[in-house]
Design an enzyme around this catalytic site. Sequence first.
Site, short mmCIF file in Angstrom:
data_model
loop_
_atom_site.label_atom_id
_atom_site.label_comp_id
_atom_site.label_asym_id
_atom_site.label_seq_id
_atom_site.Cartn_x
_atom_site.Cartn_y
_atom_site.Cartn_z
N HIS A 1 36.26 -13.37 -15.19
CA HIS A 1 36.22 -13.42 -13.73
C HIS A 1 35.42 -12.21 -13.26
CE1 HIS A 1 39.39 -16.55 -12.84
NE2 HIS A 1 39.58 -16.35 -14.13
N GLU B 1 38.01 -8.91 -15.53
CA GLU B 1 37.32 -8.82 -14.24
C GLU B 1 36.03 -8.01 -14.42
OE1 GLU B 1 38.18 -10.43 -11.63
OE2 GLU B 1 40.32 -10.90 -11.86
N GLU C 1 31.93 -16.72 -8.76
CA GLU C 1 31.89 -15.83 -9.93
C GLU C 1 31.02 -16.44 -11.03
OE1 GLU C 1 36.01 -15.11 -10.87
OE2 GLU C 1 36.43 -14.29 -8.87
N HIS D 1 36.24 -19.60 -10.82
CA HIS D 1 35.99 -19.41 -9.39
C HIS D 1 34.50 -19.56 -9.10
CE1 HIS D 1 39.95 -16.98 -9.10
NE2 HIS D 1 40.12 -18.22 -8.66
#
Length: 388
Positions: free
Chosen positions: A299, A358, A157, A154
């Site tokens: 991420h 994450e 990110e 992404h």
Amino acid sequence: MKVVSRSRDTLAYYSQLFQIPQVLLEDANPTIAEGNLPTDIEVQIPGFVTDKESRSGSTLREIALRSQLPLDALSLLNQVEKETVSVPVRIINPLLVIEKPYDYQSLLDDLDILSFHYPFIQVESIGKSVLGKELLEVRVGQGKKVIHYNGSFHANEWITSAVLMKWLNDLLVAVTNDRTLCSVDCMSFYQNVTISIVPMVDPDGVDLVIKGEQAAEGKFDVLKMNNGNPAFYAWKANIRGVDLNNQYPANWEIEKRRKLPKAPAPRDFPGQYSLSEPEALAMKELAERRNFERVIALHTQGKEFYWGYEGHEPEHSASMAREFEMRSGYRAVQYVDSHAGYKDWFIQEFKRPGFTIELGTGINPLPLSHLPGIYEDSVKILMAGLYM
């Protein structure tokens, strides 16, 4: 550092002279055969640089004593007498400065630095982005077991790319200096594991977030897709407005049916069909070609990680998740109501462990001031991923 070989020199001797594992010398010089080296060829010595010192009337022996170096290390580097002496200096600290907006050029520059000083690493293009940027994979190690890490699926990110490059640099310092990292013997992994890293899956999108509209090169109306907003900090997609982590044939149809928007956008659009984007396709083909033992995708944000998909994950994924949770303090989550991600597809297809980590907490893109804390937590997962 490069040296010029002499009669009867060998890589084994250079290993002893510079206290560098012979396997690293062999991998840094893949065209050199075992045994005595041909005379007058350049040989790469990884993990060293050269410094210049004035002779000032000193002999090589005196300089060697002063520098606490073997005399022959100086003799090897100074076969022709000059006014200055080349002195080998071991690299003991990381070379990269990653505390910066980490765009595609930063990645290229840093890979050049690491490849020059640690020529046993392999950097290979696995495909191209929509705008033609090379998608680069770095491989380190000799093992048949290949463990894969990736970042910046992404666009906003991009801090995940910086984390991976910092980790790579720390690994290389540890391997060439016989050090541990998070209490892991890094040299032992080198001979038993191959690390595969794609630090930046979405270079076009990363550059858009960091540089703005000019990064689209006038080829895509990103301003219109971004509702006229010239700030692209919320952009997650690739340059065509497709979310690369919603592109994989793991119940992609469910995501296509329920996801909004229904057209290219800064985030969440899964494309008109699965694997429509070259970046997503390149990552699928890489997994098939390398036959990964496991996949760890970075991420942001949430300080948690996801480790299951539709019951396809193997039993030992649970023990790995417990280890990651214990070491990092991140929360382990087996299932989330999401499909079509890279980790999802990998688990479904290979029935092997896959993890979406994450990193950090806050609003994407996470500020650079968070990087030290993020790295301190995540490096424990990255290292545990090698030996679990």
